[in-house]
Design a protein around this motif. Structure first.
Motif, short mmCIF file in Angstrom:
data_model
loop_
_atom_site.label_atom_id
_atom_site.label_comp_id
_atom_site.label_asym_id
_atom_site.label_seq_id
_atom_site.Cartn_x
_atom_site.Cartn_y
_atom_site.Cartn_z
N GLU A 18 1.33 -10.59 7.24
CA GLU A 18 0.59 -9.39 7.60
C GLU A 18 0.08 -8.61 6.39
N VAL A 19 0.95 -8.45 5.38
CA VAL A 19 0.57 -7.61 4.26
C VAL A 19 1.25 -8.09 2.98
N VAL A 20 0.53 -7.94 1.88
CA VAL A 20 1.07 -8.22 0.55
C VAL A 20 1.01 -6.91 -0.22
N VAL A 21 2.12 -6.53 -0.84
CA VAL A 21 2.19 -5.29 -1.61
C VAL A 21 1.83 -5.62 -3.06
N LEU A 22 0.83 -4.92 -3.57
CA LEU A 22 0.39 -5.12 -4.95
C LEU A 22 0.87 -3.97 -5.82
N PRO A 23 1.60 -4.24 -6.88
CA PRO A 23 2.00 -3.17 -7.79
C PRO A 23 0.83 -2.81 -8.71
N THR A 24 0.51 -1.53 -8.77
CA THR A 24 -0.60 -1.06 -9.58
C THR A 24 -0.18 0.12 -10.44
N SER A 25 -0.88 0.31 -11.55
CA SER A 25 -0.58 1.44 -12.43
C SER A 25 -1.54 2.60 -12.23
N ASP A 26 -2.74 2.31 -11.71
CA ASP A 26 -3.76 3.33 -11.52
C ASP A 26 -4.36 3.12 -10.14
N VAL A 27 -3.95 3.94 -9.19
CA VAL A 27 -4.32 3.75 -7.79
C VAL A 27 -5.83 3.87 -7.59
N GLU A 28 -6.47 4.83 -8.21
CA GLU A 28 -7.92 5.02 -8.04
C GLU A 28 -8.70 3.84 -8.63
N ARG A 29 -8.24 3.35 -9.77
CA ARG A 29 -8.90 2.19 -10.39
C ARG A 29 -8.77 0.96 -9.48
N ALA A 30 -7.58 0.75 -8.92
CA ALA A 30 -7.37 -0.37 -8.00
C ALA A 30 -8.23 -0.22 -6.75
N LYS A 31 -8.32 1.00 -6.22
CA LYS A 31 -9.14 1.25 -5.04
C LYS A 31 -10.60 0.91 -5.32
N GLN A 32 -11.10 1.30 -6.48
CA GLN A 32 -12.49 0.99 -6.84
C GLN A 32 -12.70 -0.52 -6.95
N PHE A 33 -11.73 -1.22 -7.54
CA PHE A 33 -11.83 -2.67 -7.71
C PHE A 33 -11.93 -3.37 -6.36
N TYR A 34 -11.02 -3.04 -5.44
CA TYR A 34 -11.02 -3.72 -4.14
C TYR A 34 -12.22 -3.30 -3.28
N THR A 35 -12.74 -2.12 -3.50
CA THR A 35 -14.00 -1.72 -2.87
C THR A 35 -15.14 -2.58 -3.40
N THR A 36 -15.17 -2.80 -4.72
CA THR A 36 -16.20 -3.63 -5.34
C THR A 36 -16.17 -5.05 -4.82
#
Length: 194
Positions: A18-36
């Protein structure tokens, strides 16, 4: 008789990732990446106590990824080898590059079963015969969580017809004996009657 000990699943029990948890250091940067990437944003919950959950789902996937704050103690970038199935490795790589994502060159493993972790065992370029499950390319998110594109043109169902040339000879050689073994329990043929 315990059927589970023989590799047979109990009918009616499904388990779906169902879901994979990704550890990130910068939530906004990760959000922009996955949006891209063009993935669907499902959830962006920001709790009052600093807890945050962001969920994205790749196109056509039944499994999503989540990241945020206070979700995991895993180190950012520690998730490796997440496989995304694509029908055309070159088209998928081209699309990601068009979006500004750095994608490695397609590669294959001459062993034909899966890919080795060591790059010394791999060859650049897709599988020469474009066999299903045999061509790969990789990219990483800004934290270093690794994604692998895997080209699957014919889904392996646990049975390969004699005339089916969709898979590497090595994979075919492994599946046929496993299928034969799975069709018997303690020497009794348990295949469904036709």
């Amino acid at each position: 008789m315990d059927l589970l000990s023989h590799g047979t699943a109990i009918a009616g029990i499904e388990m779906k990732l169902e879901v994979v948890v990704l550890p990130t250091s910068d939530v906004e940067r990760a959000k922009q990446f996955y949006t891209t990437l063009g993935w669907r944003l499902d959830i962006d919950y920001d709790g009052s106590d600093g807890y945050r959950v962001i969920q994205f789902t790749p196109p056509g996937s039944g499994c999503s990824v989540i990241f945020g704050r206070s979700l995991t103690t895993a180190l950012p970038g520690s998730v490796k080898g997440l496989h995304l199935v694509v029908s055309d490795i070159q088209a998928a790589s081209h699309d990601l590059r068009r979006r500004g994502i750095a994608v490695g060159a397609p590669f294959h493993d001459p062993g034909g079963i899966f890919h080795h972790a060591s790059t010394t065992k791999l060859e650049i370029g897709p599988n020469p015969q474009r066999k299903s499950y045999a061509s790969y390319a990789s990219f990483s998110d800004p934290d270093g969580n690794e994604w692998i594109l895997q080209e699957i043109t014919t889904r392996l169902t646990g049975h390969i017809e004699e005339s089916d040339k969709s898979f590497t000879p090595e994979l075919t050689a492994l599946v046929r004996p496993a299928e034969a073994a799975a069709s018997t329990i303690d020497g009794i043929d348990v295949r469904p009657m036709e």
